[in-house]
Write a protein that holds these residues in place. Sequence first.
Motif, PDB file in Angstrom:
ATOM      1  N   GLY A  35       1.620  -5.657  12.978  1.00  0.00           N
ATOM      2  CA  GLY A  35       2.931  -5.030  12.863  1.00  0.00           C
ATOM      3  C   GLY A  35       2.859  -3.544  12.591  1.00  0.00           C
ATOM      4  N   TRP A  36       4.036  -2.957  12.603  1.00  0.00           N
ATOM      5  CA  TRP A  36       4.199  -1.547  12.315  1.00  0.00           C
ATOM      6  C   TRP A  36       5.199  -1.374  11.171  1.00  0.00           C
ATOM      7  CZ3 TRP A  36       1.206   2.146  14.456  1.00  0.00           C
ATOM      8  CH2 TRP A  36       0.498   1.813  15.615  1.00  0.00           C
ATOM      9  N   TYR A  37       4.856  -0.475  10.278  1.00  0.00           N
ATOM     10  CA  TYR A  37       5.713  -0.098   9.168  1.00  0.00           C
ATOM     11  C   TYR A  37       5.805   1.425   9.157  1.00  0.00           C
ATOM     12  CZ  TYR A  37       5.071  -4.871   7.488  1.00  0.00           C
ATOM     13  OH  TYR A  37       5.067  -6.236   7.389  1.00  0.00           O
ATOM     14  N   ARG A  38       6.817   1.943   8.501  1.00  0.00           N
ATOM     15  CA  ARG A  38       6.934   3.392   8.421  1.00  0.00           C
ATOM     16  C   ARG A  38       7.396   3.823   7.042  1.00  0.00           C
ATOM     17  NH1 ARG A  38      12.101   4.323  12.531  1.00  0.00           N
ATOM     18  NH2 ARG A  38      13.746   3.623  11.092  1.00  0.00           N
ATOM     19  N   GLN A  39       7.017   5.048   6.715  1.00  0.00           N
ATOM     20  CA  GLN A  39       7.376   5.604   5.409  1.00  0.00           C
ATOM     21  C   GLN A  39       7.783   7.049   5.588  1.00  0.00           C
ATOM     22  OE1 GLN A  39       4.326   5.209   2.410  1.00  0.00           O
ATOM     23  NE2 GLN A  39       5.822   5.384   0.763  1.00  0.00           N
ATOM     24  N   ALA A  40       9.032   7.322   5.275  1.00  0.00           N
ATOM     25  CA  ALA A  40       9.545   8.685   5.300  1.00  0.00           C
ATOM     26  C   ALA A  40       9.306   9.327   3.938  1.00  0.00           C
ATOM     27  CB  ALA A  40      11.035   8.681   5.642  1.00  0.00           C
ATOM     28  N   PRO A  41       9.273  10.654   3.860  1.00  0.00           N
ATOM     29  CA  PRO A  41       9.029  11.329   2.581  1.00  0.00           C
ATOM     30  C   PRO A  41      10.008  10.887   1.504  1.00  0.00           C
ATOM     31  CG  PRO A  41       8.894  12.898   4.359  1.00  0.00           C
ATOM     32  CD  PRO A  41       9.392  11.615   4.960  1.00  0.00           C
ATOM     33  N   GLY A  42       9.480  10.512   0.347  1.00  0.00           N
ATOM     34  CA  GLY A  42      10.320  10.112  -0.772  1.00  0.00           C
ATOM     35  C   GLY A  42      10.916   8.735  -0.666  1.00  0.00           C
ATOM     36  N   LYS A  43      10.525   7.978   0.363  1.00  0.00           N
ATOM     37  CA  LYS A  43      11.081   6.641   0.550  1.00  0.00           C
ATOM     38  C   LYS A  43       9.975   5.595   0.540  1.00  0.00           C
ATOM     39  CE  LYS A  43      15.207   8.089   3.045  1.00  0.00           C
ATOM     40  NZ  LYS A  43      16.088   7.814   4.224  1.00  0.00           N
ATOM     41  N   GLN A  44      10.377   4.341   0.438  1.00  0.00           N
ATOM     42  CA  GLN A  44       9.403   3.263   0.443  1.00  0.00           C
ATOM     43  C   GLN A  44       8.964   2.963   1.876  1.00  0.00           C
ATOM     44  OE1 GLN A  44      11.587  -0.038  -1.246  1.00  0.00           O
ATOM     45  NE2 GLN A  44      12.458  -0.640   0.708  1.00  0.00           N
ATOM     46  N   ARG A  45       7.872   2.230   1.985  1.00  0.00           N
ATOM     47  CA  ARG A  45       7.382   1.812   3.285  1.00  0.00           C
ATOM     48  C   ARG A  45       8.206   0.624   3.765  1.00  0.00           C
ATOM     49  NH1 ARG A  45       0.975   1.130   4.115  1.00  0.00           N
ATOM     50  NH2 ARG A  45       1.172   3.215   3.178  1.00  0.00           N
ATOM     51  N   ASP A  46       8.736   0.738   4.960  1.00  0.00           N
ATOM     52  CA  ASP A  46       9.628  -0.290   5.502  1.00  0.00           C
ATOM     53  C   ASP A  46       9.073  -0.893   6.780  1.00  0.00           C
ATOM     54  OD1 ASP A  46      12.538   1.690   4.658  1.00  0.00           O
ATOM     55  OD2 ASP A  46      11.652   0.017   3.551  1.00  0.00           O
ATOM     56  N   LEU A  47       9.429  -2.147   7.003  1.00  0.00           N
ATOM     57  CA  LEU A  47       9.069  -2.833   8.231  1.00  0.00           C
ATOM     58  C   LEU A  47       9.762  -2.190   9.424  1.00  0.00           C
ATOM     59  CD1 LEU A  47       8.052  -5.455   9.797  1.00  0.00           C
ATOM     60  CD2 LEU A  47      10.319  -6.383   9.271  1.00  0.00           C
ATOM     61  N   VAL A  48       9.007  -2.051  10.520  1.00  0.00           N
ATOM     62  CA  VAL A  48       9.604  -1.647  11.791  1.00  0.00           C
ATOM     63  C   VAL A  48       9.635  -2.850  12.733  1.00  0.00           C
ATOM     64  CG1 VAL A  48       9.417  -0.150  13.801  1.00  0.00           C
ATOM     65  CG2 VAL A  48       8.802   0.730  11.529  1.00  0.00           C
ATOM     66  N   ALA A  49       8.466  -3.455  12.942  1.00  0.00           N
ATOM     67  CA  ALA A  49       8.380  -4.600  13.848  1.00  0.00           C
ATOM     68  C   ALA A  49       7.084  -5.352  13.598  1.00  0.00           C
ATOM     69  CB  ALA A  49       8.448  -4.158  15.301  1.00  0.00           C
ATOM     70  N   THR A  50       7.108  -6.660  13.837  1.00  0.00           N
ATOM     71  CA  THR A  50       5.904  -7.473  13.752  1.00  0.00           C
ATOM     72  C   THR A  50       5.813  -8.387  14.959  1.00  0.00           C
ATOM     73  OG1 THR A  50       7.010  -9.220  12.493  1.00  0.00           O
ATOM     74  CG2 THR A  50       5.905  -7.489  11.220  1.00  0.00           C
TER      75      THR A  50
END
Length: 121
Positions: A35-50
């Motif tokens: 899968g892919w996850y993403r993390q923007a500055p100052g934010k938590q790491r979130d799911l994108v797709a699995t």
Amino acid sequence: QVQLVESGGGLVQAGGSLRLSCAASGNIGSINSMGWYRQAPGKQRDLVATITDGGSTNYADSAKGRFTIYRDNAKNTVYLQMNSLKPEDTAVYYCNANIRPPFRSRDYDYWGQGTQVTVSS
């Protein structure tokens, strides 16, 4: 040891496209989900797709209709095709793989080093 190596990030204008790749190598027995996850500055790491080893997919609401995840099991590689990119998609994108190493009785999660995606308005 298992390594996940990502590629394909970069700078793109809003409305553009990018394709991310993540190749797993090393002491791999079998790969379950990727899968892919993403993390923007100052934010938590979130799911994108699995995607499971059987090809079943799951997307975050923000990715539905714009992103496509797929994998090449022969190459131990997962891809994320991102279309119609928006400035809010700007983040570090991380690859994840759930792997059963040889001679082990449990699964382990591995992460790539991350690749930066920047979408300009």
